[in-house]
Design a protein around this motif. Structure first.
Motif, PDB file in Angstrom:
ATOM      1  N   TRP A  56      34.673  38.931  50.105  1.00  0.00           N
ATOM      2  CA  TRP A  56      35.771  38.353  49.840  1.00  0.00           C
ATOM      3  C   TRP A  56      36.428  37.174  50.164  1.00  0.00           C
ATOM      4  CZ3 TRP A  56      39.686  35.861  53.792  1.00  0.00           C
ATOM      5  CH2 TRP A  56      41.197  36.129  53.289  1.00  0.00           C
TER       6      TRP A  56
ATOM      7  N   PHE B   9      41.816  44.291  50.885  1.00  0.00           N
ATOM      8  CA  PHE B   9      40.254  44.543  50.162  1.00  0.00           C
ATOM      9  C   PHE B   9      38.811  45.653  50.384  1.00  0.00           C
ATOM     10  CE2 PHE B   9      35.803  42.366  49.747  1.00  0.00           C
ATOM     11  CZ  PHE B   9      35.903  42.277  48.511  1.00  0.00           C
TER      12      PHE B   9
ATOM     13  N   LEU C 181      35.106  36.213  46.587  1.00  0.00           N
ATOM     14  CA  LEU C 181      36.214  36.302  45.102  1.00  0.00           C
ATOM     15  C   LEU C 181      36.756  34.943  45.579  1.00  0.00           C
ATOM     16  CD1 LEU C 181      36.070  40.219  45.554  1.00  0.00           C
ATOM     17  CD2 LEU C 181      35.107  38.229  43.534  1.00  0.00           C
ATOM     18  N   SER C 182      36.985  34.957  46.742  1.00  0.00           N
ATOM     19  CA  SER C 182      39.002  34.141  47.101  1.00  0.00           C
ATOM     20  C   SER C 182      38.603  32.800  46.351  1.00  0.00           C
ATOM     21  CB  SER C 182      39.217  33.699  48.557  1.00  0.00           C
ATOM     22  OG  SER C 182      40.010  33.125  48.470  1.00  0.00           O
TER      23      SER C 182
ATOM     24  N   LEU D  15      45.505  38.904  48.157  1.00  0.00           N
ATOM     25  CA  LEU D  15      44.773  40.586  48.572  1.00  0.00           C
ATOM     26  C   LEU D  15      44.194  40.071  50.066  1.00  0.00           C
ATOM     27  CD1 LEU D  15      44.614  43.385  48.005  1.00  0.00           C
ATOM     28  CD2 LEU D  15      42.806  42.902  47.145  1.00  0.00           C
ATOM     29  N   HIS D  16      45.175  40.767  50.671  1.00  0.00           N
ATOM     30  CA  HIS D  16      45.050  40.433  52.691  1.00  0.00           C
ATOM     31  C   HIS D  16      42.960  40.950  52.829  1.00  0.00           C
ATOM     32  CE1 HIS D  16      48.091  38.889  53.618  1.00  0.00           C
ATOM     33  NE2 HIS D  16      48.760  39.441  52.849  1.00  0.00           N
TER      34      HIS D  16
ATOM     35  N   LEU E  14      38.487  43.658  39.850  1.00  0.00           N
ATOM     36  CA  LEU E  14      37.608  43.022  42.080  1.00  0.00           C
ATOM     37  C   LEU E  14      37.008  44.329  42.268  1.00  0.00           C
ATOM     38  CD1 LEU E  14      40.973  42.238  43.632  1.00  0.00           C
ATOM     39  CD2 LEU E  14      39.374  40.500  42.733  1.00  0.00           C
TER      40      LEU E  14
ATOM     41  N   LYS F 288      40.265  35.186  42.511  1.00  0.00           N
ATOM     42  CA  LYS F 288      40.187  36.724  42.448  1.00  0.00           C
ATOM     43  C   LYS F 288      41.377  37.249  43.077  1.00  0.00           C
ATOM     44  CE  LYS F 288      37.299  36.102  38.361  1.00  0.00           C
ATOM     45  NZ  LYS F 288      37.859  35.970  37.022  1.00  0.00           N
ATOM     46  N   LEU F 289      41.323  36.768  44.084  1.00  0.00           N
ATOM     47  CA  LEU F 289      42.992  37.909  44.808  1.00  0.00           C
ATOM     48  C   LEU F 289      43.817  37.940  44.761  1.00  0.00           C
ATOM     49  CD1 LEU F 289      40.066  37.188  48.143  1.00  0.00           C
ATOM     50  CD2 LEU F 289      40.175  38.824  46.939  1.00  0.00           C
ATOM     51  N   ASP F 290      44.284  36.401  44.742  1.00  0.00           N
ATOM     52  CA  ASP F 290      45.983  36.782  44.258  1.00  0.00           C
ATOM     53  C   ASP F 290      46.754  37.413  45.557  1.00  0.00           C
ATOM     54  OD1 ASP F 290      45.968  36.012  41.717  1.00  0.00           O
ATOM     55  OD2 ASP F 290      45.752  37.958  40.671  1.00  0.00           O
TER      56      ASP F 290
ATOM     57  N   GLU G 218      42.462  46.097  41.298  1.00  0.00           N
ATOM     58  CA  GLU G 218      41.772  46.546  41.752  1.00  0.00           C
ATOM     59  C   GLU G 218      40.073  47.330  41.669  1.00  0.00           C
ATOM     60  OE1 GLU G 218      41.640  50.740  43.868  1.00  0.00           O
ATOM     61  OE2 GLU G 218      42.980  50.625  43.873  1.00  0.00           O
TER      62      GLU G 218
END
Length: 153
Positions: free
Chosen positions: A27, A44, A30-31, A39-40, A5, A35-37, A2
């Motif tokens: 977002w 975020f 990062l996607s 993560l909705h 990010l 980097k988001l794996d 966290e």
């Protein structure tokens, strides 16, 4: 994870030209960086809201234009909540520059629409004329309110 990010989100916001940026834009960046794996978006946004470095502004956009939103996002205009770094608040001069620049862009776009309008459509002509007049009035008021931010061309 966290903190990594949110540190990356802070870095992205520091590099942005604008002070207030759509959360979706951060977002997506990062996607694209991988980097988001999974993560909705909503999770975020909660991460940003819970971090004291960020200020998140709720969504004031119109949700009824789904098709138009998709087209706008394809060219880089995102709807939804916005975020800014608390440490990067704009000065009065920077705020004036931003408002004048964005209002000028709107005015120029309306002027182009005016040139391309269907002259036989009285309703369209009337609406465009009103929009042009209102935008021009706003631009004059901004230049008067922020004279230190306006540089005549």
């Amino acid at each position: 994870m966290e903190s990594q990010l949110t540190n990356l989100a802070e870095q992205i916001l520091m590099e942005e030209a604008d002070f207030i940026v759509p959360v979706k834009k951060v977002w997506l960046k990062l996607s694209l960086m991988g980097k988001l794996d999974d993560l909705h978006f909503e999770n975020f946004m909660i991460m940003l809201q819970e971090d004291d470095r960020f200020e998140v502004f709720e969504n004031l956009d119109n949700q009824e234009m789904a098709e138009e939103v998709e087209q706008l996002e394809e060219i880089g205009f995102y709807e939804g909540p916005r975020v800014m770094l608390k440490s990067r608040r704009p000065t009065r001069k920077e705020l004036g520059e931003m408002l004048i620049k964005k209002t000028t862009t709107i005015f120029d776009s309306l002027r182009k629409a005016w040139e391309l309008r269907d002259q036989e459509n009285e309703y369209e002509t009337d609406q465009l004329l009103r929009a042009l007049a209102s935008t021009q009035k706003l631009l004059r008021a901004l230049k008067k309110e922020f004279p230190e931010s306006y540089v005549a061309k």
